[in-house]
Design an enzyme around this catalytic site. Sequence first.
Site, mmCIF file in Angstrom:
data_model
loop_
_atom_site.group_PDB
_atom_site.id
_atom_site.type_symbol
_atom_site.label_atom_id
_atom_site.label_comp_id
_atom_site.label_asym_id
_atom_site.label_seq_id
_atom_site.Cartn_x
_atom_site.Cartn_y
_atom_site.Cartn_z
ATOM 1 N N CYS A 31 -11.354 -1.102 7.327
ATOM 2 C CA CYS A 31 -10.947 0.212 7.820
ATOM 3 C C CYS A 31 -11.652 1.345 7.086
ATOM 4 O O CYS A 31 -11.933 2.399 7.677
ATOM 5 C CB CYS A 31 -9.434 0.365 7.706
ATOM 6 S SG CYS A 31 -8.767 0.027 6.060
ATOM 7 N N GLU A 75 0.839 -1.215 0.000
ATOM 8 C CA GLU A 75 0.000 0.000 0.000
ATOM 9 C C GLU A 75 0.869 1.258 0.000
ATOM 10 O O GLU A 75 0.644 2.211 0.740
ATOM 11 C CB GLU A 75 -0.947 -0.026 1.203
ATOM 12 C CG GLU A 75 -1.822 -1.262 1.219
ATOM 13 C CD GLU A 75 -2.710 -1.376 2.442
ATOM 14 O OE1 GLU A 75 -3.928 -1.573 2.259
ATOM 15 O OE2 GLU A 75 -2.200 -1.278 3.560
#
Length: 640
Positions: A402, A309
């Site tokens: 999330c 990421e």
Amino acid sequence: MPRTHATPPSPTGPVRLGPGSHSVLRPGAAEVTDGFWQSRREVNARTSIPQGPELLESAGNLHNLRLAAGSAEGAFQGAYPFVDTDVYKWLEAAAWQLGQGPSAELEADVDRIVSLVIDAQQPDGYLNTWFQLVKGGERYQDLRWGHELYCAGHLIQAAVAHHRATGRTQLLDVAVKFADHIDSVFGPPDSGKEIDGIDGHPEVETALVELYRETGERRYLDLAGYFVDRHGHGLLGGEAYCQDRVPVREATHVEGHAVRQLYLLAGVTDLAAETGEAELRAAAERLWQAMTTTKTHLTGGLGAHHEEEDFGDPYELPNERAYCETCAAIASIQWSWRMALLTGEARYSDLIERTLFNGFLAGVSLDGEQWLYVNPLQVRDGHTDPGGDQSARRTRWFRCACCPPNVMRLLAGLEHYLATGDDDGLQIHQYVTGRYSCGPFAVRAETDYPWHGTIALTVEETPANRPWTLSLRIPNWCRDFRVRCGEETYDAAVDDGWLRLERSWAPGDRVVLELAMEPRLTAADPRVDAVRGCVAIERGPLVHCLEQIDHPGGGLDDIVLDTTRPLAVKHRPDLLGGVTTVVAAGRRRRVPDRGWWPYASADTVAAPEQDGEPVELTAVPYYAWANREDGSMRVWLPTS
């Protein structure tokens, strides 16, 4: 002896500067009453937030809290040690929503879940269901992956929001107890504390600063400073992924895991605001500049790599493999807002606007029930998607959930990112229908932004016989504008992105700002290899894209945009909840059959724009893509 807390002032949002803050601007208040953002917030309030408890129940998050409290039996549920944060982000969203007005059902859900959190906390203040249940109570032995302080940070932010929005202290007491425990354990080598360490996922830093602002307890500010200072000293192996390769004050580029970097820099900016430390402020300004000039997608999205990421290298901005996590867009907005407060500069709110309307809002479906974790700028013809968290198809929930509650909390608290004030007047950062105020200054606004560029403002509250400045942000995308005060056209220069109107105002005075909204073609820096020879369509703050469903008869990979033909605007009340589209001319390339080998000599390739079927292109706002049927999509369009 129980801790007491002062009665909170009126709700002030996620950032409330301390009395000695060195920020140029202070947060104002705003009320969104109609228009684009009100419709999105109504979906959030009516659908997204209310479904949170059910989803948290089905995913096992609430079950884990019951297990930790000893009121249930079974096994820990969830794939990650940080699933508690989904609960805390939802609580923050619900708190900001309750700050808008009472809801008996939502308040009951909040009270029930807060009670679970209270019961799960251990006597010394520690709280993390993964380590309490799966690791046998083992603490702080895996700071790289354990996310204990990351979870604590989201708990603190939820508690501060709950206190500011409702005046109640139950959750704040939990957060204070946990923060006191952390302060008793962590510290520099010469402090005598048990652990000199940092969390692999920053978040606690900005949360501790806000807890200091809420309670006035200086230890929390100092603890935040300690954590910021210890990043980059090899405590987690020196990896950029964990923000541990280089100290913040020495960094020249944002790097590593995008969300972790951005959360850390939000904390850095909060510290600079409260301490006035010039070196921290310079680092924040330097890193924001490096990020926006070399690592930010047109949509405001951040993160080039699916692997880790990660931000990627300068100008490495892929399309179909763009990661652009929704949480990274949210973290960017949170950081840029703090930078806007610290410096007073309009460019930070320019990026907030771009990210809000594009990279952020694409993360939630129009009905508020499905989500995107990643936000690519292209989905190729024939794309096969395995689903899951990194899917380019909207999903009901994620294993790593999330993003959904993160979207909920930003939308619920959006009015706190719209206006600021200082001793000289009121600044309007984002344009909505509603009311802006700070101190003795208040104006009401009416607008159909972003579909139209007219913003009409009426002064409602003003000091008597005292000049003050109404500052309006002129977006950096805007090529032309006009402003009238009453019946007079106001001739004023734009100063660093701000149009500053200074005069003695009276209640009822009107200002009309008209921003030119012609559609435009945008090209990237030539160092962005992925989009060389391509352009994107924009109008106002909205990035547009093509979707396959609007172009029957073929896919999108063979589309070429005709840049010699004008762009047209067409309002479509029947489409995607009512949008304004941009209509362009293009062709479908006739690609020669090259047999088994797809490459050929460059001098044999015909100019494709001269050879192909004309086609009308319909570009819809990027935020609304993937709300109909699955298919290809692209933002950047080849011109040859």
